[in-house]
Design an enzyme around this catalytic site. Sequence first.
Site, mmCIF file in Angstrom:
data_model
loop_
_atom_site.group_PDB
_atom_site.id
_atom_site.type_symbol
_atom_site.label_atom_id
_atom_site.label_comp_id
_atom_site.label_asym_id
_atom_site.label_seq_id
_atom_site.Cartn_x
_atom_site.Cartn_y
_atom_site.Cartn_z
ATOM 1 N N ARG A 49 35.031 42.003 33.031
ATOM 2 C CA ARG A 49 34.798 43.456 33.015
ATOM 3 C C ARG A 49 35.557 44.198 34.105
ATOM 4 O O ARG A 49 36.228 45.202 33.834
ATOM 5 C CB ARG A 49 33.295 43.767 33.191
ATOM 6 C CG ARG A 49 32.521 43.713 31.920
ATOM 7 C CD ARG A 49 31.161 43.135 32.200
ATOM 8 N NE ARG A 49 31.320 41.744 32.600
ATOM 9 C CZ ARG A 49 31.368 40.724 31.741
ATOM 10 N NH1 ARG A 49 31.167 40.940 30.472
ATOM 11 N NH2 ARG A 49 31.570 39.474 32.146
ATOM 12 N N LYS A 78 51.518 27.842 47.958
ATOM 13 C CA LYS A 78 52.460 27.219 48.908
ATOM 14 C C LYS A 78 51.960 27.381 50.335
ATOM 15 O O LYS A 78 52.665 27.062 51.288
ATOM 16 C CB LYS A 78 53.837 27.872 48.782
ATOM 17 C CG LYS A 78 54.450 27.796 47.406
ATOM 18 C CD LYS A 78 55.764 28.600 47.382
ATOM 19 C CE LYS A 78 56.144 28.991 45.968
ATOM 20 N NZ LYS A 78 57.112 30.094 45.946
ATOM 21 N N ARG A 99 39.407 41.379 44.234
ATOM 22 C CA ARG A 99 38.203 40.541 44.235
ATOM 23 C C ARG A 99 38.548 39.246 44.947
ATOM 24 O O ARG A 99 39.582 38.619 44.656
ATOM 25 C CB ARG A 99 37.729 40.239 42.811
ATOM 26 C CG ARG A 99 36.610 39.210 42.784
ATOM 27 C CD ARG A 99 35.985 39.047 41.441
ATOM 28 N NE ARG A 99 35.225 40.226 41.076
ATOM 29 C CZ ARG A 99 34.464 40.310 39.977
ATOM 30 N NH1 ARG A 99 34.380 39.283 39.162
ATOM 31 N NH2 ARG A 99 33.802 41.411 39.698
ATOM 32 N N HIS A 127 29.831 45.076 45.717
ATOM 33 C CA HIS A 127 30.601 45.337 44.496
ATOM 34 C C HIS A 127 30.441 46.839 44.219
ATOM 35 O O HIS A 127 29.756 47.250 43.279
ATOM 36 C CB HIS A 127 30.054 44.478 43.353
ATOM 37 C CG HIS A 127 30.939 44.380 42.148
ATOM 38 N ND1 HIS A 127 32.054 45.189 41.960
ATOM 39 C CD2 HIS A 127 30.868 43.569 41.044
ATOM 40 C CE1 HIS A 127 32.624 44.862 40.796
ATOM 41 N NE2 HIS A 127 31.922 43.894 40.230
HETATM 42 N N1 CP Z 1 30.139 42.930 36.331
HETATM 43 C C1 CP Z 1 31.187 42.187 36.696
HETATM 44 O O1 CP Z 1 31.613 42.208 37.862
HETATM 45 O O2 CP Z 1 31.699 41.422 35.712
HETATM 46 P P1 CP Z 1 33.004 40.528 35.841
HETATM 47 O O3 CP Z 1 32.664 39.401 36.798
HETATM 48 O O4 CP Z 1 33.298 40.034 34.459
HETATM 49 O O5 CP Z 1 34.092 41.374 36.404
#
Ligand code: CP
Length: 301
Positions: A49, A78, A99, A127
Site C-alpha cells: 500500500r 556491496k 521505509r 508511520h
Molecule cells: N499499511 C501499510 O503500511 O501497508 P504496506 O506495508 O503494504 O505498505
Amino acid sequence: MKNLISMRDVNTQDILKLIDLAEKIETKKCKPDMSGKLAALLFFEPSTRTHFSFETAVKKLGGNSFSMSGTGSTSVKKGETLSDTLMTISMYADIIVMRHVIEGSARFASEIVNIPVINAGDGTNQHPSQAMLDLYSIKKTQNTLSNLTVGMVGDLRLGRTVHSLAQALSDFNPTFYFASPKHLQMPKYIKDDLDERNIKYEEIEDIKEVMSELDIMYVTRIQKERFAVLEDYEKVKDSYIITKKLLEGVKSNFKVLHPLPRVNEITKEVDDTEFAYYFQQARNGVFMRQAIITEILKLKY
Ligand code: CP
C-alpha cells in the site's frame, strides 16, 4: 512542513490543512502540479500500500518517481552505507519517501540530505503518512475527528501505525481502549504522551466488553517478522480475531479500520458488512499522500 517524520512534529493546524487538501484533491476541487519533480521511493522493507499509493500519488500529481524495493539490486549489497546511499539519491531526486527497518532512520535521513524526507515507516516507531490517511478516513466516516471512542486492537507495542495514530488523534479529545496481549501493550512513551495531554485511555484484554461504545475499531496484525522467537509469536498470533458476530450491537456509525496487510485477524465475512472500511481506507491513502507531497514540495494548485 519541511519533512514528515513523526506525528509529534505535526500540529493540529497541519493536520486539518492536510485533510482539507486531501478532500479537495479527491473531489477534484484542485489539481496540484508536480510536473518536473522527481520522487525517490526507497523501500528497504516490504510494502504494498505505502509504496504503490505513493507511486500512484506522484503519477496523479504529474510528477515522476524511481523506486527501490529491497536492497538486492543496489550498491547497499556491496557495503555502501545508508548515509552514502541517501546522499547519492538526494543528488537525483526532489523528495525522498523512505521505509527502513531501523527506528530513527527517517529522522537520520532528514538530517543529512538537503531535500525533504517522508517517513514511510521506520521499524516499530512511526508511520505518519498512514496516520494521516487514517485521520482522513475517520473524518470521512464520522464527519468529525473530535470526541470519538477508538479501540485499538492487536500488536500495539511493535505496530508503528497505532503509535502514530494515537499521537495524531490526541489533538481531538479521544477516548481510547487499547486491547492487546500483555507483552504487546502500547509502549510507555506513547502512554506518557497521552497522560501529559490528559487523554483518557484504558488497557483491556477483551475488546468484546467495549464494542457497543466504539466509533472506530482499529485492528492491527500481530507481526510475525518482528518476533525474535517464533514460539512467542505462536502464543499470541490468534489473540484477536474479529468476526461478524462480534460486531452485533455496535453503533450505526461504527467502522472497522486496519492499515493492512491482514493475516487472519479480521475474517473475510466482515468484508461484506457495512462496518468494514479498510479497503476504502487504503484508497484514501492516495489522496492523502498527494496532499502530503503537495504541502511539503509547496506545489501550486
Ligand atoms: N499499511 C501499510 O503500511 O501497508 P504496506 O506495508 O503494504 O505498505
